[in-house]
Write an enzyme that holds these catalytic residues in place. Sequence first.
Site, PDB file in Angstrom:
ATOM      1  N   CYS A   7       0.071  -8.878 -51.294  1.00  0.00           N
ATOM      2  CA  CYS A   7      -0.429  -9.778 -52.341  1.00  0.00           C
ATOM      3  C   CYS A   7      -1.677  -9.223 -53.015  1.00  0.00           C
ATOM      4  O   CYS A   7      -1.935  -9.508 -54.190  1.00  0.00           O
ATOM      5  CB  CYS A   7      -0.700 -11.169 -51.766  1.00  0.00           C
ATOM      6  SG  CYS A   7      -1.803 -11.169 -50.337  1.00  0.00           S
TER       7      CYS A   7
ATOM      8  N   GLU B 141      -2.533 -19.532 -50.540  1.00  0.00           N
ATOM      9  CA  GLU B 141      -2.826 -18.119 -50.776  1.00  0.00           C
ATOM     10  C   GLU B 141      -1.610 -17.563 -51.493  1.00  0.00           C
ATOM     11  O   GLU B 141      -0.556 -17.377 -50.889  1.00  0.00           O
ATOM     12  CB  GLU B 141      -3.109 -17.388 -49.461  1.00  0.00           C
ATOM     13  CG  GLU B 141      -3.771 -16.030 -49.653  1.00  0.00           C
ATOM     14  CD  GLU B 141      -2.766 -14.914 -49.866  1.00  0.00           C
ATOM     15  OE1 GLU B 141      -2.584 -14.518 -51.046  1.00  0.00           O
ATOM     16  OE2 GLU B 141      -2.188 -14.443 -48.890  1.00  0.00           O
TER      17      GLU B 141
ATOM     18  N   LYS C 293       6.779 -22.816 -40.269  1.00  0.00           N
ATOM     19  CA  LYS C 293       8.040 -22.249 -40.744  1.00  0.00           C
ATOM     20  C   LYS C 293       7.839 -20.785 -41.124  1.00  0.00           C
ATOM     21  O   LYS C 293       7.182 -20.476 -42.116  1.00  0.00           O
ATOM     22  CB  LYS C 293       8.564 -23.006 -41.968  1.00  0.00           C
ATOM     23  CG  LYS C 293      10.003 -22.587 -42.345  1.00  0.00           C
ATOM     24  CD  LYS C 293      10.423 -23.113 -43.696  1.00  0.00           C
ATOM     25  CE  LYS C 293      10.030 -22.187 -44.824  1.00  0.00           C
ATOM     26  NZ  LYS C 293      10.721 -20.863 -44.755  1.00  0.00           N
TER      27      LYS C 293
ATOM     28  N   GLU D 268       3.389 -10.063 -61.182  1.00  0.00           N
ATOM     29  CA  GLU D 268       3.399  -9.476 -59.844  1.00  0.00           C
ATOM     30  C   GLU D 268       4.782  -8.911 -59.534  1.00  0.00           C
ATOM     31  O   GLU D 268       5.778  -9.630 -59.542  1.00  0.00           O
ATOM     32  CB  GLU D 268       3.021 -10.522 -58.799  1.00  0.00           C
ATOM     33  CG  GLU D 268       2.923  -9.964 -57.392  1.00  0.00           C
ATOM     34  CD  GLU D 268       2.483 -11.005 -56.382  1.00  0.00           C
ATOM     35  OE1 GLU D 268       1.635 -10.686 -55.519  1.00  0.00           O
ATOM     36  OE2 GLU D 268       2.974 -12.150 -56.457  1.00  0.00           O
TER      37      GLU D 268
END
Length: 503
Positions: free
Chosen positions: A303, A269, A193, A403
């Site tokens: 990231c 991850e 996906k 983040e």
Amino acid sequence: MPETFKVELDTPIYKGSVSCNTGLFINGKFVDAVEGGTIDVINPSTGKLLTKVAAATSKDVDIAVEAAKKAYKTSWGLKVSGAQRGELLMKLATLLEANIDEFAALECLNVGKPWSESKGFDMKLTLQTLKYYAGWADKVHGKTIETNEQKLAYTRHEPYGVVGQIVPWNYPLTMVSWKIGPALATGNVVVLKPSEITPLTALKLAGLVQEAGFPPGVVNIIPGYGATAGAAMSLHPDIRKIAFTGSTLTGRKIQEASAKSNLKVVTLELGGKSPNIIFNDADLEQAVKWTAIGIFSNSGQVCTAGSRIFVQEGIYDAFIKAFSEAAAGVNTKTGDPFAEGTIHGPVVSQTQFDRVMGYIDAAKAEGATTFIGGERHSLTEGFFVKPTIFTDCTPDMKIVQEEVFGPVAAVVKFKTEDEVIEMANDSNYGLACAVFTENVSRAIRVSNALEAGMAWVNCNVTTEYNVPFGGYKQSGYGRELGAYAIDTYTQVKAVHINVGLRI
């Protein structure tokens, strides 16, 4: 039948058409979603609609998994040699390479990243990854283990079967290659996906999967929303392993779904808040350049972005001056991803723009000083945020702890090595870190002490296709890239053969 998205581009950098099918790719062909739903795909550089793609639901997931199961039992997995799998992966890479400019242009349209990044980094790393795992396909093997002369013992590294894969929107095609490369090389079949925000290059690659000659059902690519298609994949009893790249919040949900369903193996991850440490003895010019790359590349939507910048007090003033000049330079090269010289594009969506601006507002409210940036770019359309540097930050601020996923740097001054190690490790995340010093002993000592899955010394975000990628703590577990990824897509069977034991 699904429609084909096609547009003609006449830009200074790319002239020609870009196109892709907008359906779901299931069992070797493009189809409409069972329930007929679609997803709007937006150009972040303009904020305008590019096209609509089919939206998979749980019903489409079921169909894709069934197709994958059939392929695994009949035309892939242990039915096909590693050499044959490698040949098909290499053919896919070759086809991609022949169409690389169109893929790069499509990524620019869908993600907003500058051509220099799309072609020079994303497409390059994607090709390297596919070719690397094509070479691995016939090198997956176990071990013979000595026990005694009456027994032969050995291990087999076998595929899981149907693997679910969910990739993010920041590096769409590159993340597809990181997922399907090792999965296919080891004999697994895939239901993937792509992000509903950036599905176009994955769908275009599906056409090349078809052209390369992969058996139907081996690769299935189904755009859909996380809450529907992603959730259905996470809960599906016939998906034996799932690999996800994205937010820590969603990673928790996938882990929970695994526990509630079939205890499928999970590789995650997740987010990061990487410390970037500059010591007094660092090469200032190099430290500034690498730090700017670490936080402003891909508009900070990385990231591993070095968003927590710790600067030792002796070099602090000089660093801030040079770093702000670098940010100002990036700002002057903001704009159309197809324009000559553009190095800074938009963030990917209105939602992401609002999120980034929310963090900027919170930093101001908590007392951080806006040294540069901190506002929307003056361009009349699109989701552009100025490269932003906050100073006078303290470790407890949201801008330091959470983040942001945007071009926003939080700078903290420190005195001693022990102090900065403690501050750097004061985070729920542990994906990456960077250390700038000319002292080799300190470089090794500090990089060893930092709680992160990856450490860069005197450089930043220099990802390599053959070096493992992954984090500690709430940045996830498991590894992508390199030989380590092969291990995450195989399960080990121990075989004991009696060659002389009598009872």
